[in-house]
Scaffold this active site. Sequence first.
Site, PDB file in Angstrom:
ATOM      1  N   ASP A  43       0.858  -1.182   0.000  1.00 49.19           N
ATOM      2  CA  ASP A  43       0.000   0.000   0.000  1.00 49.19           C
ATOM      3  C   ASP A  43       0.893   1.229   0.000  1.00 49.19           C
ATOM      4  OD1 ASP A  43      -1.802   2.014   0.386  1.00 49.19           O
ATOM      5  OD2 ASP A  43      -2.540   1.309   2.337  1.00 49.19           O
ATOM      6  N   ILE A  44       1.039   1.860  -1.161  1.00 49.05           N
ATOM      7  CA  ILE A  44       1.966   2.990  -1.265  1.00 49.05           C
ATOM      8  C   ILE A  44       1.489   4.196  -0.470  1.00 49.05           C
ATOM      9  CG2 ILE A  44       2.858   2.254  -3.507  1.00 49.05           C
ATOM     10  CD1 ILE A  44       1.202   4.570  -4.756  1.00 49.05           C
ATOM     11  N   TYR A 132      -8.561  14.520 -11.068  1.00 47.12           N
ATOM     12  CA  TYR A 132      -7.491  13.609 -11.472  1.00 47.12           C
ATOM     13  C   TYR A 132      -6.220  14.397 -11.770  1.00 47.12           C
ATOM     14  CZ  TYR A 132      -4.766  10.420 -14.414  1.00 47.12           C
ATOM     15  OH  TYR A 132      -3.750   9.670 -14.945  1.00 47.12           O
TER      16      TYR A 132
END
Length: 290
Positions: A43-44, A132
């Site tokens: 999980d970055i 985004y």
Amino acid sequence: MKKIMVTGCNGQLGRAINKQYADCTDITLLNTDVGNPDVKELDITNIDMVLNYVRAEKPDAIINCAAFTAVDACETSVDAAYRINAIGPRNLSIAATDIGAKLMHISTDYVFAGNASSPYIEFDTPNPQSMYGTTKLAGENFVKEFAKDYFIIRTAWLYGDGKNFAKTMLRLSETHDVIKVVNDQIGSPTSAAELAKMIAYLLPTDNYGLFHGTCEGICSWADFTKEIFRLAGRSTTVDAVTTEQYMSEHPESAKRPAYSVLENYMLKLTTDFQMADWKNAIASYIGNIQ
């Protein structure tokens, strides 16, 4: 033997990078992803997990392909978009600096407003119009702040092994005689295989900084679709429509850049590497999946 850590290894670019290095006996890939039982789950967005993994494995380089790329979903899942697209790159940058590793981070054309009349170069000022793009720009800024030896590559209209525009159009062509596709959004369709070549070219160098990495040439989504159908021998007709017409039928869609062309200016200034023309790249891709 060099060790290269690849985050988001199960995405289109992650898979292309694995193919790019498949025959390199002097390189070991450390593949990580979330929710993939076949590789290390990382999980970055968790700084402690990232630091523990990187300190234990000591990769020579980290290639960050992990991202929240669902443009419409980013508008409503803002926290998740910031965690994955901004905090994730920050954590990887901190970890890379901690052990002296290089960082290769992938970004997007969406950091620009998309209303230019000539290709964007690396020296142009970003102005994202969607969540985004906003979160991806935040990720770029964190890399610049916390990483020491880094490459940032902005790409666009990416397709490869996995879910992508070309496959979607081919699937729709099986059940539709006519498909509506916008003709007033302009960009450069980019093969993940070509981008992987660029990454493999830059990574061993000290030519650090911000780069654009897209296939050469430009077209609209409608033109791209027509070329896909021509190459695949499909008779489906492309009904070219405006973005306004498309949005009237899909009001939930986030704003897309109208002009999304990136010029690989830094590549041209500092290297002799050149990306393939988009028509040649899509011909190669269609040939391989037929």
